[in-house]
Design a protein around this motif. Structure first.
Motif, PDB file in Angstrom:
ATOM      1  N   ILE A  95       0.834  -1.195   0.000  1.00  0.00           N
ATOM      2  CA  ILE A  95       0.000   0.000   0.000  1.00  0.00           C
ATOM      3  C   ILE A  95       0.868   1.243   0.000  1.00  0.00           C
ATOM      4  O   ILE A  95       0.611   2.216  -0.712  1.00  0.00           O
ATOM      5  CB  ILE A  95      -0.957   0.000   1.210  1.00  0.00           C
ATOM      6  N   ASP A  96       1.896   1.174   0.792  1.00  0.00           N
ATOM      7  CA  ASP A  96       2.821   2.311   0.840  1.00  0.00           C
ATOM      8  C   ASP A  96       3.353   2.626  -0.542  1.00  0.00           C
ATOM      9  O   ASP A  96       3.359   3.781  -0.980  1.00  0.00           O
ATOM     10  CB  ASP A  96       4.001   1.970   1.764  1.00  0.00           C
ATOM     11  N   GLN A  97       3.785   1.602  -1.197  1.00  0.00           N
ATOM     12  CA  GLN A  97       4.339   1.813  -2.535  1.00  0.00           C
ATOM     13  C   GLN A  97       3.292   2.398  -3.461  1.00  0.00           C
ATOM     14  O   GLN A  97       3.568   3.307  -4.238  1.00  0.00           O
ATOM     15  CB  GLN A  97       4.836   0.487  -3.114  1.00  0.00           C
ATOM     16  N   ALA A  98       2.119   1.850  -3.368  1.00  0.00           N
ATOM     17  CA  ALA A  98       1.065   2.339  -4.250  1.00  0.00           C
ATOM     18  C   ALA A  98       0.767   3.811  -3.977  1.00  0.00           C
ATOM     19  O   ALA A  98       0.546   4.597  -4.899  1.00  0.00           O
ATOM     20  CB  ALA A  98      -0.198   1.501  -4.069  1.00  0.00           C
ATOM     21  N   LEU A  99       0.784   4.150  -2.711  1.00  0.00           N
ATOM     22  CA  LEU A  99       0.482   5.539  -2.368  1.00  0.00           C
ATOM     23  C   LEU A  99       1.617   6.459  -2.790  1.00  0.00           C
ATOM     24  O   LEU A  99       1.391   7.566  -3.264  1.00  0.00           O
ATOM     25  CB  LEU A  99       0.251   5.662  -0.851  1.00  0.00           C
ATOM     26  N   GLU A 100       2.808   5.978  -2.621  1.00  0.00           N
ATOM     27  CA  GLU A 100       3.949   6.814  -2.976  1.00  0.00           C
ATOM     28  C   GLU A 100       3.971   7.106  -4.462  1.00  0.00           C
ATOM     29  O   GLU A 100       4.363   8.176  -4.895  1.00  0.00           O
ATOM     30  CB  GLU A 100       5.251   6.108  -2.589  1.00  0.00           C
ATOM     31  N   ARG A 101       3.541   6.124  -5.192  1.00  0.00           N
ATOM     32  CA  ARG A 101       3.558   6.331  -6.638  1.00  0.00           C
ATOM     33  C   ARG A 101       2.707   7.514  -7.025  1.00  0.00           C
ATOM     34  O   ARG A 101       2.889   8.112  -8.076  1.00  0.00           O
ATOM     35  CB  ARG A 101       3.035   5.072  -7.345  1.00  0.00           C
ATOM     36  N   GLY A 102       1.773   7.796  -6.168  1.00  0.00           N
ATOM     37  CA  GLY A 102       0.974   8.972  -6.445  1.00  0.00           C
ATOM     38  C   GLY A 102      -0.229   8.711  -7.325  1.00  0.00           C
ATOM     39  O   GLY A 102      -1.170   9.489  -7.380  1.00  0.00           O
ATOM     40  N   SER A 103      -0.202   7.611  -8.009  1.00  0.00           N
ATOM     41  CA  SER A 103      -1.361   7.348  -8.865  1.00  0.00           C
ATOM     42  C   SER A 103      -2.360   6.602  -8.014  1.00  0.00           C
ATOM     43  O   SER A 103      -2.197   5.449  -7.693  1.00  0.00           O
ATOM     44  CB  SER A 103      -0.938   6.455 -10.036  1.00  0.00           C
ATOM     45  N   PHE A 104      -3.373   7.278  -7.640  1.00  0.00           N
ATOM     46  CA  PHE A 104      -4.278   6.661  -6.696  1.00  0.00           C
ATOM     47  C   PHE A 104      -5.253   5.711  -7.369  1.00  0.00           C
ATOM     48  O   PHE A 104      -6.337   6.086  -7.774  1.00  0.00           O
ATOM     49  CB  PHE A 104      -5.046   7.737  -5.915  1.00  0.00           C
ATOM     50  N   ASP A 105      -4.816   4.504  -7.430  1.00  0.00           N
ATOM     51  CA  ASP A 105      -5.702   3.490  -7.975  1.00  0.00           C
ATOM     52  C   ASP A 105      -6.538   2.988  -6.807  1.00  0.00           C
ATOM     53  O   ASP A 105      -6.158   2.062  -6.091  1.00  0.00           O
ATOM     54  CB  ASP A 105      -4.861   2.348  -8.569  1.00  0.00           C
ATOM     55  N   PHE A 106      -7.667   3.626  -6.621  1.00  0.00           N
ATOM     56  CA  PHE A 106      -8.455   3.322  -5.434  1.00  0.00           C
ATOM     57  C   PHE A 106      -8.923   1.889  -5.381  1.00  0.00           C
ATOM     58  O   PHE A 106      -9.055   1.288  -4.326  1.00  0.00           O
ATOM     59  CB  PHE A 106      -9.658   4.277  -5.335  1.00  0.00           C
ATOM     60  N   ASN A 107      -9.148   1.377  -6.548  1.00  0.00           N
ATOM     61  CA  ASN A 107      -9.590  -0.014  -6.596  1.00  0.00           C
ATOM     62  C   ASN A 107      -8.539  -0.932  -6.015  1.00  0.00           C
ATOM     63  O   ASN A 107      -8.807  -1.809  -5.196  1.00  0.00           O
ATOM     64  CB  ASN A 107      -9.813  -0.417  -8.056  1.00  0.00           C
ATOM     65  N   ARG A 108      -7.357  -0.692  -6.485  1.00  0.00           N
ATOM     66  CA  ARG A 108      -6.261  -1.528  -6.042  1.00  0.00           C
ATOM     67  C   ARG A 108      -6.027  -1.346  -4.558  1.00  0.00           C
ATOM     68  O   ARG A 108      -5.808  -2.295  -3.818  1.00  0.00           O
ATOM     69  CB  ARG A 108      -5.024  -1.126  -6.836  1.00  0.00           C
ATOM     70  N   LEU A 109      -6.026  -0.092  -4.165  1.00  0.00           N
ATOM     71  CA  LEU A 109      -5.795   0.199  -2.758  1.00  0.00           C
ATOM     72  C   LEU A 109      -6.867  -0.477  -1.919  1.00  0.00           C
ATOM     73  O   LEU A 109      -6.589  -1.030  -0.854  1.00  0.00           O
ATOM     74  CB  LEU A 109      -5.839   1.718  -2.519  1.00  0.00           C
ATOM     75  N   ASP A 110      -8.063  -0.383  -2.416  1.00  0.00           N
ATOM     76  CA  ASP A 110      -9.159  -0.988  -1.672  1.00  0.00           C
ATOM     77  C   ASP A 110      -8.978  -2.492  -1.553  1.00  0.00           C
ATOM     78  O   ASP A 110      -9.249  -3.095  -0.519  1.00  0.00           O
ATOM     79  CB  ASP A 110     -10.501  -0.684  -2.368  1.00  0.00           C
ATOM     80  N   ASN A 111      -8.502  -3.074  -2.617  1.00  0.00           N
ATOM     81  CA  ASN A 111      -8.270  -4.516  -2.575  1.00  0.00           C
ATOM     82  C   ASN A 111      -7.244  -4.891  -1.529  1.00  0.00           C
ATOM     83  O   ASN A 111      -7.442  -5.826  -0.756  1.00  0.00           O
ATOM     84  CB  ASN A 111      -7.786  -5.022  -3.933  1.00  0.00           C
ATOM     85  N   TYR A 112      -6.184  -4.147  -1.528  1.00  0.00           N
ATOM     86  CA  TYR A 112      -5.149  -4.432  -0.537  1.00  0.00           C
ATOM     87  C   TYR A 112      -5.736  -4.309   0.854  1.00  0.00           C
ATOM     88  O   TYR A 112      -5.521  -5.138   1.740  1.00  0.00           O
ATOM     89  CB  TYR A 112      -4.003  -3.417  -0.634  1.00  0.00           C
TER      90      TYR A 112
END
Lengths: 584, 145
Positions: free
Chosen positions: B55-72
């Motif tokens: 999740i950290d990596q995903a957030l750092e990337r800045g591209s907020f893929d909410f779906n993905r984040l939500d899955n995690y």
């Protein structure tokens, strides 16, 4: 018998019930495992859906119940649910942290028998065994009913019972429609003395041609009957066969993996029990068959796991086994008299039959179409049935019923290899029963052989029952012991050089289910040109076939020579066989 | 010693770090599974740390893929629930809510909370388990007392 067996099995229940738990989350899996242990179940865990499928396919009878998480990275839980239901006919419980009714509904429509929310509590797990019992009872009930009615009738019943929604409701309704008409004709459950119609390849060809002419969707038994213009064929016979065919095709189309090509073959096999067998060398099937045969031999007496229906599970080998066990479970009862006997020959019936049935029922429908439309040269055109009894290799017809035997037998009783396709199970049951009965009684094969192409006497010639198209209600209740041979194609096959795909059929069914139809199947399929139909199956079956390939290979090879081309088309055929067989 | 352990446990519950689910896990611990709870906790932390990193990596990337984040987060929440990590679970729920509405900033903020709670719980549980091990099996403790 089944009831008794059930009771016996139930005595130990739920202690020792074998559960397969699937969840990608290690924490949850560990907790679940512990909870299940606390309930005194026997637990196997895996965090990968694929692995779970492999385990299940490897041995259908190894598990009584599956609990699976919904969100998994390698495969959607619902997909797994579907596959398990179709191929193995095992009760599946979904597990999820999602309490959204949408998910629950999805679970239901995909056939889950329950949906639990995480975190799971032990109280909830303490009662999950009821699903296994229910499933078994349903199957038994179905098979019992089957005796009385058309196969179709049973399927309807069975389907509703067993398939917790998994069954194709439409199909069921469809069948019920058909069935209702015929029901009155088959109201004589106890004395199943109606002469059995053996759906030979030729007959099936005609059938398919008629169906094609009318249009698959529009085909009605009466019209088909008229078009076919076959003496002594009743509308009920046709309806029953049609139902099976439809199921088969549906299965095939709906479950590409599992069913694949087996449809035709399977179909025929299923319907004819025997016929189907020999036609299709079902390579994959054979594997299963062998397994089945083995199973048949071993016929597991209604294994506690009780997954009666599971026969069909692709785990094929295991499944096959089941079938085998229920030898002749009447699947292909050839003799009318046998039929009478069968019907519940197999106490286990459910187990195997389901397996077999499922395959049979399902794939066929689709396959059929495919066959017909494709040019499965060998198979279709009217031959979609080719897969069925008349495999392109008509020569196969010589394939003694033995094959059929094998095929049939393998399944019927054996272990609850649940065949996917509950409905099909029913059919299988019939068949199994038929087979079983026939096996047991096995009228002098030769006689029967005349009818069925497959009339090979597979079993050392003793059990050549040409599995007549099990339209009827031949309760699949595999007479487990009756003709394990039947199922074991492989076994018989060996004995019969010609052993044609009969066994394959089985395998194909099984294979289909497992979806492992890997190369083996393909190989088999191709070799079984005759099986041709099965070809499709083969693909599916390759997975299975591998195992069984042993004997199947032989068959396949023999058949292959004959119709290489067929094979390609034979997708259905092959697969069909397997399915058919599994029915047994 | 046992009492100390018990006290710590109680405080964890009282403070809301743990809920009934944890108690259920303890129920499952028995002679056959003497360290069940600790094993599960270890598994949980191993998995959850991995998820947190994702999740950290995903957030750092800045591209907020909410779906993905939500899955995690769904996964993370699932295991947290299974172990009874109450506070962590709460934060997870909030995070998912932010994902649902697409509030990136909210997600970032809440995620810090998630991590904090997670780290706190981990520390506390580690401490707890350590003491529990030292205290020894209940019977011996009783006997010794």
């Amino acid at each position: 018998m089944t009831v008794e067996q059930d009771c016996v099995a139930l005595d130990q229940f739920p202690v020792g019930m074998r559960v397969l738990a699937v969840d990608d989350d290690q924490t949850c899996l560990r907790i679940l495992e512990s909870l299940l242990h606390r309930c005194q179940y026997h637990v196997t865990t895996t965090n990968q859906a694929q692995k779970a499928l492999e385990l299940l396919r490897e041995n259908k009878n190894k598990f009584d119940l599956v609990i699976s998480d919904v969100d998994m990275p390698d495969m959607d839980g619902f997909k797994l649910l579907e596959l398990v239901g179709l191929e193995m006919d095992l009760p599946v419980i979904m597990l999820s942290a999602h309490s959204d009714p949408k998910y629950v509904m999805k679970g239901v429509t995909h056939g889950a028998c329950d949906y639990l929310l995480k975190p799971v509590r032990i109280e909830e797990l303490k009662n999950i065994w009821q699903h296994v019992v229910r499933s078994r009872f349903d199957k038994n009930r179905g098979s019992n009913n089957g005796d009385k009615k058309d196969g179709s009738g049973n399927e309807g019943v069975a389907n509703s019972d067993q398939n917790n929604g998994r069954a194709n409701r439409k199909r069921k309704d469809q069948y019920n429609e058909d069935e209702d008409e015929e029901r009155d004709d088959n109201d004589d459950p106890s004395s199943q003395k109606k002469p059995r119609v053996v759906w030979t390849v030729e007959l099936h060809k005609k059938f398919v041609a008629a169906v094609n002419q009318l249009g698959f969707e529009k085909a009605m038994p009466k019209k088909i009957l008229d078009l076919m213009n076959v003496e002594k064929l009743t509308r009920e016979n046709v309806a029953s066969h049609l139902q099976k065919f439809r199921l088969y095709l549906k299965r095939i189309s709906g479950n590409q993996q599992a069913i694949m090509a087996n449809s035709d073959l399977h179909f025929l096999q299923m319907s004819n029990g025997l016929d189907g067998f020999h036609h299709r060398p079902i390579p994959a099937g054979s594997g299963q068959f062998h397994g089945g045969a083995a199973a048949a031999a071993g016929m597991r007496p209604f294994p506690p796991n009780g997954i009666l229906g599971r026969l069909n599970t692709p785990s094929g080998i295991g499944g096959v086994r089941s079938l085998s066990s229920s030898p002749s479970s009447g699947m292909f009862l050839q003799n009318p008299t046998d039929l009478g006997k069968f019907h519940h020959v197999s106490s286990l019936p459910l187990n195997h039959i389901d397996g077999g049935n499922i395959l049979q029922g399902l794939p066929m429908p689709l396959e059929f179409d495919q066959l017909q439309t494709n040019n499965n040269k060998s198979i279709i055109p009217g031959n979609s049935m080719a897969a069925f009894p008349s495999f392109p290799s008509t020569q196969q017809s010589s394939l003694p019923n033995n094959n059929s035997h094998l095929v049939l037998q393998g399944h019927p009783q054996a272990s609850p290899s649940a065949f996917p396709g509950h409905q099909i199970n029913k059919r299988l049951e019939h068949w199994s029963n038929a087979v079983s009965s026939s096996s047991s009684t096995l009228p002098p094969p030769p006689a029967q052989n005349s009818n069925s192409i497959m009339s090979h006497q597979f079993d050392d010639g003793s059990s050549s029952y040409s599995i007549p198209f099990c339209d009827s209600t031949i309760p699949l209740a595999p007479a487990m012991d009756t003709n394990p041979r039947a199922f074991y194609r492989t076994t018989d096959l060996d004995s019969n050089a010609n052993v044609q795909p009969g066994g394959v059929y089985y395998d194909s069914l099984q294979m289909r289910q497992s979806g492992n139809y890997g190369p083996t199947t393909d190989a088999l399929l191709s070799s079984n040109a005759k099986e041709g139909f099965i070809v499709g199956q083969q693909k599916l079956q390759s997975g299975f076939m591998g195992a069984e390939a042993g004997s199947l290979d032989d068959i396949v090879n023999s058949t292959m020579k004959q119709s290489q081309g067929d094979l390609s088309e034979g997708d259905l055929g092959y697969g069909g066989f397997s399915s058919l067989r599994t029915c047994l | 010693m046992q009492r100390q352990v018990a006290l710590i446990k109680k405080s964890l519950f009282d403070q809301g770090y743990l809920d009934e689910q944890f108690m259920e896990l303890e129920e499952l611990q028995d002679d056959a599974n003497p360290n069940f709870v600790e094993e599960v906790a270890t598994l949980y932390f191993k998995d959850s740390i991995r998820l947190i990193n994702s999740i950290d990596q995903a957030l750092e990337r800045g591209s907020f893929d909410f779906n993905r984040l939500d899955n995690y987060m769904h996964q993370f929440k699932g295991s947290s629930t299974s172990i009874g990590a109450s506070k962590v679970k709460t934060e997870c729920t909030m995070f998912r809510e932010y994902c649902r509405v697409g509030n990136a900033e909210g997600c970032l903020r809440i995620f810090q909370q998630v991590k904090k709670e997670h780290a706190t719980l981990r520390k506390k549980l580690e401490h707890y388990f350590q003491l529990a091990r030292q205290a020894g099996p209940k019977e011996t403790a009783r006997r010794s007392k």
